[in-house]
Design an enzyme around this catalytic site. Structure first.
Site, PDB file in Angstrom:
ATOM      1  CE1 TYR A   1     -26.298 125.291  -9.034  1.00 15.95           C
ATOM      2  CE2 TYR A   1     -24.668 126.426 -10.374  1.00 15.95           C
ATOM      3  CZ  TYR A   1     -25.543 125.375 -10.185  1.00 15.95           C
ATOM      4  OH  TYR A   1     -25.659 124.411 -11.156  1.00 15.95           O
TER       5      TYR A   1
ATOM      6  CB  SER B   1     -22.534 123.330 -11.988  1.00 18.08           C
ATOM      7  OG  SER B   1     -22.581 124.502 -12.777  1.00 18.08           O
TER       8      SER B   1
END
Length: 269
Positions: A154, A141
């Protein structure tokens, strides 16, 4: 042999039942790979496999963070189609929250977003080094290059996934192994929209992603992945502006942190 061989190869995609994983499975199939689609949701994986040309795809249901399942997955792929040449570590979880995030969320995030990649590489690299070919794709990401407002698990685990992919590239890149790390911002997937169910932190994470740039279709990310593999690029950025952000961060870390604080306060109103 070409480490970036797609046509005639055998690709395994985790988290392939929907979203980015499903789009990558379709794209690899179009490139001429046989594809093995793994997902916790076995029915979703089977539906994607059924879309693809007959006798070129199969689905396997299971947990990509489990070593025994990964061994079963690779063995199944090899029995059905032959030696695995491409592995896409795509399965992921988001997990909103900061210091209040429970231990179980941290454990899940590390298991799925990081350790699943490590466990897959432990099984694959000896085979690939012996054969002199293989392609490992880590779907991380932009949060791994920058950060993720509203979600410490995350952000931290995507940084770790990027770091592991980087280590793989340095360690195995000269042995015929292609390593690629995919770092998109917002993509129109359940993972993104489910962030909103994580309370104030989840809403902050969702707003940060959706206001930072365009929210791409998973097929656009898959196209970027194919081009990145073909070009032999380690860092695959479906949102090209992420490179400017990353370079700005590196050029002025203190200023960047200040800017992120400002951005967070703006989003929180």
């Amino acid at each position: 042999m070409n480490p970036e061989r797609l046509e005639g190869g055998v690709a395994v995609i985790t988290g392939g039942g929907k979203g980015i994983g499903a789009a990558i499975a379709r794209a690899l199939s179009r490139e001429g790979s046989k594809v093995v689609i793994a997902d916790l949701d076995a029915e979703a994986a089977a539906q994607v496999a059924a879309e693809l040309p007959q006798n070129t795809a199969m689905a396997v249901g299971g947990d990509a963070s489990d070593s025994a399942f990964l061994q079963h997955l690779l063995d199944s792929a090899e029995r059905e189609f032959g030696a695995v040449t491409t592995f896409v570590a795509n399965a992921g979880v988001i997990g909103a929250g900061g210091l209040d995030a429970p231990e179980q969320m941290w454990d899940l995030a590390f298991d799925v977003n990081v350790r699943a990649h490590v466990r897959a590489a432990q099984l694959l690299m000896p085979r690939w080094v012996e054969r002199g070919e293989g392609t490992f794709v880590s779907v991380a990401s932009a949060a791994g290059l920058l950060t993720q407002l509203g979600s410490a698990p995350y952000s931290v685990t995507k940084h770790a996934a990027l770091a592991f992919a980087e280590w793989l590239a340095v360690t195995y890149g000269a042995r015929g192994i292609g390593v690629h790390c995919v770092c998109p911002m917002g993509v129109n997937t359940e993972l993104l929209h489910n962030a909103q169910s994580g309370g104030a932190d989840g809403e902050l994470a969702y707003r940060a992603v959706t206001t930072a740039g365009a929210v791409l279709d998973p097929a656009e990310v898959a196209d970027a992945v194919i081009h990145g593999i073909r070009d032999g690029r380690f860092l695959i950025l479906p949102h090209p502006e992420v490179l400017d952000m990353f370079q700005g961060k590196a050029a002025g870390y203190e200023r960047w942190i200040g800017g992120m604080r400002w951005y967070q306060q703006k989003l929180q109103g």
